[in-house]
Design a protein around this motif. Structure first.
Motif, short mmCIF file in Angstrom:
data_model
loop_
_atom_site.label_atom_id
_atom_site.label_comp_id
_atom_site.label_asym_id
_atom_site.label_seq_id
_atom_site.Cartn_x
_atom_site.Cartn_y
_atom_site.Cartn_z
N LEU A 363 0.83 -1.21 0.00
CA LEU A 363 0.00 0.00 0.00
C LEU A 363 0.87 1.26 0.00
N GLN B 97 -0.93 -4.09 11.10
CA GLN B 97 0.27 -4.85 10.73
C GLN B 97 1.28 -3.81 10.26
N CYS B 98 1.38 -3.56 8.94
CA CYS B 98 2.35 -2.52 8.55
C CYS B 98 1.90 -1.15 9.03
N GLY B 99 0.58 -0.96 9.14
CA GLY B 99 0.06 0.29 9.68
C GLY B 99 -0.20 1.38 8.65
N TYR B 100 0.19 1.14 7.42
CA TYR B 100 0.12 2.22 6.43
C TYR B 100 -1.31 2.67 6.15
N CYS B 101 -2.25 1.74 6.14
CA CYS B 101 -3.64 2.10 5.84
C CYS B 101 -4.38 2.63 7.04
N GLN B 102 -3.80 2.48 8.25
CA GLN B 102 -4.63 2.58 9.45
C GLN B 102 -5.13 3.99 9.75
N CYS B 133 -6.93 -2.50 2.97
CA CYS B 133 -5.80 -2.86 3.82
C CYS B 133 -5.05 -3.98 3.12
N ARG B 134 -3.89 -3.66 2.62
CA ARG B 134 -3.12 -4.66 1.87
C ARG B 134 -2.66 -5.80 2.79
N CYS B 135 -2.46 -5.49 4.06
CA CYS B 135 -2.06 -6.54 4.99
C CYS B 135 -3.27 -7.37 5.42
N THR B 137 -5.93 -6.71 7.44
CA THR B 137 -6.25 -6.75 8.87
C THR B 137 -7.74 -6.54 9.14
S1 FES Z 1 -1.93 -2.62 7.96
FE1 FES Z 1 -0.73 -2.70 6.14
S2 FES Z 1 -2.06 -1.90 4.67
FE2 FES Z 1 -3.31 -2.07 6.41
#
Ligand code: FES
Ligand code: FES
Lengths: 738, 160
Positions: A363, B97-102, B133-135, B137
């Motif tokens: 993302l 997870q990666c947090g980018y979308c959060q 959310c690519r991860c 979650t």
């Molecule tokens: S936590 Fe990684 S894109 Fe949502």
């Protein structure tokens, strides 16, 4: 006191060692053996009064324990889990532990994040890192009190001597501990896992608060004074070179500082490092993006401009007809006599399975910040492979690797894409020309059209079952884009008559590791075809697969690169998942359960999916149950479950609708509107995870729970509808029934 | 270039940018508010979600000229210290997870809870379907929204 030894092994050796030893061997290199010379580390500053037993730990007089997290955080939770291991053995109070990301430095040993290797490689090493420091604190207390060290224990940040009721806080021991010699790592006793208090508990990610308040954690968030903003346009056809561009016009646009052609390929002949393109540098991201819309480039399109998926597919069908041993049809393994077994079989099933190229679609779009200043450079990169990033930058810039500093930022999704360092190389050449800090940002189209893709593939299968219902023959022909099934891949070694043929299609598609490389697609093909054979044999799929797994426990690998397969561990998770999921319970029409199981990344995992398919063919994945054996110890229960939940949902994401079309040597899809990703309404509502603890070294969870999901869902679809999904994505198959 | 006065997180900011510049890039490059994320630039991922006068909007599709008349709230302004129930629930349930979308997820969820304090799973599906959310979650995002709704209800009760 700094007590570091440079890691004398390169990454490859580490990987080999770690695989051989299940992780235990590597740790000695992290800690200076007693008496070895000190190697001063420039980046580990010496702060007065702070106890620095090794590269990973500092304890301040106020009791604060700082633990360095050496591995890139991509969302796998490693920045929390490895420090937990250190803290457990140290006897620290987690409330007083502060975790700091390390820069790239040999002091920290291997620093990549890939292959679910961090846990198996670092588990024992991190225990020793913590235990060594604990031993020194205990020794300091024992000397202070004049009691034997083995009568003292360290817990919750305090050393205690039970017999005399005395205790001292870590902070009050650092001055004395700093004067003591560092014991040999091997001489220090590790805790009995039964005494663990932190490991196995649920600990939230150490950066959670920063994530939910929008702090600048990611690569794309980095800034430097005087920074400029860059984009880099590559040819639509892989391997294309820019011949000319309207650079003067672009340079005249608002906010544009520079525009220029880069006509280099580094390493030479490769598509996954620096490739030719056109750079635009501007005062802001938006100025660079806007100027790019007016860029016109004449490309020399290279040798692949006629590639298409359709053509690849046609070539694969042709190859499938060729005899074993004919050109480009290599016999990778042969056991028994497959042809004879098939001709004498009670039932024969033949099927062709295929799946497309898909993208990583992190993302956070690819990006990198680089500042080249003369003969040195600094890199801030969301990279899974900081050492590889530095090496490529060194090659591209002609600057010695030692003169390049790499700061590893948090990463907005890895999935293997960020093991490759092409964005680092692009930002590096641009910064070298400008002499300024440059932040390069890809847009989503760059990301989709210049990914290093999960390869597509074609499998032509024939299987036979005997009159008694057992699997007697398996003939498999894999037509790949470069990487084929291995001779030991399941179900080799479990079927008496087995033939594996491998072919490769010539192509110019850049490829790279995608979450559980190989396994992520092989598991689907293998478990789905096994399900077909179970039904052909008239047997329950769980019972059929358990019978196939046989009664041997550890099945040895064959050949030089052979890998042992622990059939006992697999049978165990298959039984567990059947029991926990209520396998065999009566279901209404349009509902079904399916089994998938696979060994990958050292983990043994079985999953059962429960689906509903409407008569019109709409799919819903209602519930997924997983039985997971990743060894004796879950490090962080919250993180581990998160990885399994995410792998299951991501497995569905990839299998359901993802597909890239290739035409005229390029990927057709340009953004998410053309590349449907799973959204919350389609995510499984119920996910139940059962960790099955076995007496094996703990292994990683970033990948192995993904491969079993797609076959579990497709086999459930068959149970619900009688329709076989032999082509991914699932959305290609009409699932309607009446 | 044109001058705009933006009201972001209760503070006034003067910026001098091309009028069509998306709010996303003004926030990130000019105002140093990088919590709002770039994911696709075409309104397909919702990583860039902010509130304009309390309603969720995609900052990548909002020209700065259109934002100038509104109150803009970004993730940095949702609470100063992570005390919004969604932020607390996200930490408690370890959603990222990666947090980018959060940040985008939380901003969309905050707008949902503001108009519907007790959303059903169906309400969550409707309000959150735009957020990728690519991860993947999603399981925890759903649980996080329910948990935040519970926390907010308990807060209201305590105050009543
Ligand atoms: S936590 Fe990684 S894109 Fe949502
Ligand atoms: S960046 Fe705005 S919706 Fe994706």
């Amino acid at each position: 006191m700094s007590s570091i030894l440079r890691a004398p092994l390169d990454r490859r050796s580490f990987l080999k060692l770690a695989t051989m030893a299940g992780g235990g061997l590597v740790l000695g290199y992290y800690i200076r053996p007693a008496g070895a010379a000190e190697v001063a580390k420039p980046d580990i500053e010496k702060v007065d009064g702070v106890f620095i037993p090794n590269a990973f730990i500092r304890i301040a007089p106020d009791g604060t324990v700082t633990v360095f997290s050496a591995r890139p955080e991509v969302g796998q939770g490693i920045k929390t889990s490895l420090p937990m291991i250190v803290a457990e053995e140290l006897g620290a109070d987690w409330k007083n532990v502060r975790v700091v990301s390390a820069v790239l430095d040999p002091a920290f040993g291997p620093q990549f994040a890939g292959g679910s290797m961090s846990t198996p490689m670092s588990y024992t090493a991190m225990r020793r890192v913590g235990a060594t420091a604990r031993a020194m604190l205990v020794e300091a207390a024992a000397q202070t009190w004049g009691v034997p060290a083995n009568e003292c224990i360290a817990e919750a940040g305090v050393v205690r001597h039970a017999a005399s009721g005395r205790s001292m806080k870590f902070g009050d021991l650092v001055a004395k501990a700093s004067t003591l010699p560092v014991p040999a790592a091997e001489s220090v006793a590790l805790k009995d896992p039964r005494d663990f208090t932190l490991l196995g508990s649920r600990i939230g990610g150490v950066d959670n608060l920063k994530v939910v308040t929008g702090q600048p954690l990611f690569g794309i968030d980095q800034k430097r004074p005087g920074m400029v903003f860059a984009v880099y346009e590559k040819g639509p056809v892989w391997g294309a070179r820019p011949l000319s561009a309207n650079l003067d016009h672009v340079k005249s646009l608002p906010g544009v500082r520079d525009a220029f052609i880069v006509d280099r390929t580094v390493p030479e002949g490769q598509l996954t490092g620096l490739v030719p393109g056109v750079a635009i540098v501007a005062d802001s991201t938006w100025a660079a993006f806007s100027a790019r819309t007016q860029l016109e480039v004449k490309w020399q399109e290279g040798g692949f401009q006629n590639s298409s998926w359709e053509d690849f597919s046609r070539q694969a069908q042709e190859l499938a007809k060729a005899a074993p041993g004919s050109p480009n049809v290599a016999v990778a393994r042969t056991d028994g006599d497959v042809d004879k077994a098939i001709s004498g079989a009670a039932r024969v099933v033949e099927a062709a399975y295929s799946y497309p190229f898909i993208s990583h679609t992190n993302l956070e779009p690819q990006n990198c910040l680089v500042h080249v200043q003369g003969d040195r450079a600094e890199i801030w990169a969301p990279t899974q492979n900081p050492d590889g990033a530095r090496k490529l930058a060194s090659q591209v810039l002609g600057i010695a690797a030692e003169k390049i500093q790499v700061t590893i930022t948090r990463i907005g999704g890895g999935f293997g894409r960020r093991l490759d360092s092409d964005p680092v190389a692009e930002a590096a050449v641009i910064s070298q020309r400008l002499g300024a800090p440059v932040k390069l940002t890809w847009n989503r189209t760059d990301d989709l059209q210049h990914d290093h893709y999960r390869p597509g593939g074609f499998h032509f299968l024939k299987g036979a079952v005997d009159a008694d219902g057992s699997l007697s023959a398996w003939r498999s022909h894999h037509v790949s884009f470069g990487s084929n099934l291995g001779a030991d891949d399941y179900p080799a070694r479990f079927v008496p008559n087995y033939l594996l043929l491998n072919s490769k299609l010539e192509n110019g598609v850049p490829q790279g590791p995608w979450r559980a490389p190989g396994s992520c697609t092989y598991a689907w093909m293998i478990c789905c075809f096994l399900d077909e054979l179970a039904h052909a044999a008239g047997r329950d799929p769980v019972e059929f697969n358990l019978a196939l797994l046989g009664d041997r426990d550890l099945v040895p690998g064959t050949g030089e690169r052979g890998r042992p397969y622990n059939a006992a561990r697999m049978r165990n998770v298959v039984r567990q998942v059947a029991e926990r999921s209520g396998w065999g319970k009566p279901l209404a029409r349009g509902k079904g359960m399916g089994l998938g199981y696979y060994f990958s990344h050292q983990g043994y995992i079985a999953e059962v999916a429960e689906v509903t398919v409407s008569p019109k063919g709409d799919l819903k994945v209602d519930r997924v149950v997983a039985a997971v054996d990743v060894g004796s110890q879950i490090v962080n229960m919250s993180g581990a479950e998160n990885q399994v939940q995410g792998s299951i949902t991501d497995g569905l994401n990839a299998a359901w609708r993802q597909e890239l079309d290739i035409r005229q040597g390029r990927v057709v899809q340009a953004n998410f509107n053309e590349y449907p990703m799973l959204r919350i309404p389609d995510a499984p509502r119920a996910i139940e995870i059962h960790f099955v603890k076995t007496d094996n070294p703990p292994t990683g969870l970033g990948e192995p729970a993904l491969p079993p999901l797609a076959p579990a869902v497709c086999n459930a679809i068959f149970a619900a509808t009688g329709k076989r999904v032999r082509q991914l994505p699932i959305s290609r198959t009409d699932l309607s029934w009446s | 270039m044109s001058k705009f006065t933006l009201q972001v997180n209760g503070r006034s900011h003067e910026v001098d940018v091309a009028p069509e510049t998306p709010l996303l890039w003004v926030l990130r490059d000019q105002l140093d508010l990088v919590g709002t994320k770039f994911g696709c630039g075409i309104g397909q991922c919702a990583a860039c979600t902010v509130h304009l006068d309390g309603a969720p909007a995609r900052a990548c599709l909002t020209p700065v000229s259109a934002a100038a008349s509104a109150r803009v709230t970004t993730i940095e302004g949702l609470s100063a210290d992570g005390s919004h129930p969604l932020q607390k629930a996200w930490c408690e349930l370890d959603v990222a997870q990666c947090g980018y979308c959060q940040a985008g997820q939380i901003m969309s969820a905050a707008a949902l809870l503001a108009r519907n304090p007790n959303p059903s799973d169906g309400d969550i599906d409707d309000a959150m379907a735009a957020n990728l959310c690519r991860c993947a979650t999603y399981f925890r995002i759903r649980a996080g929204i329910h948990r935040a709704a519970e926390m907010a209800a308990a807060d209201r009760e305590a105050k009543a």
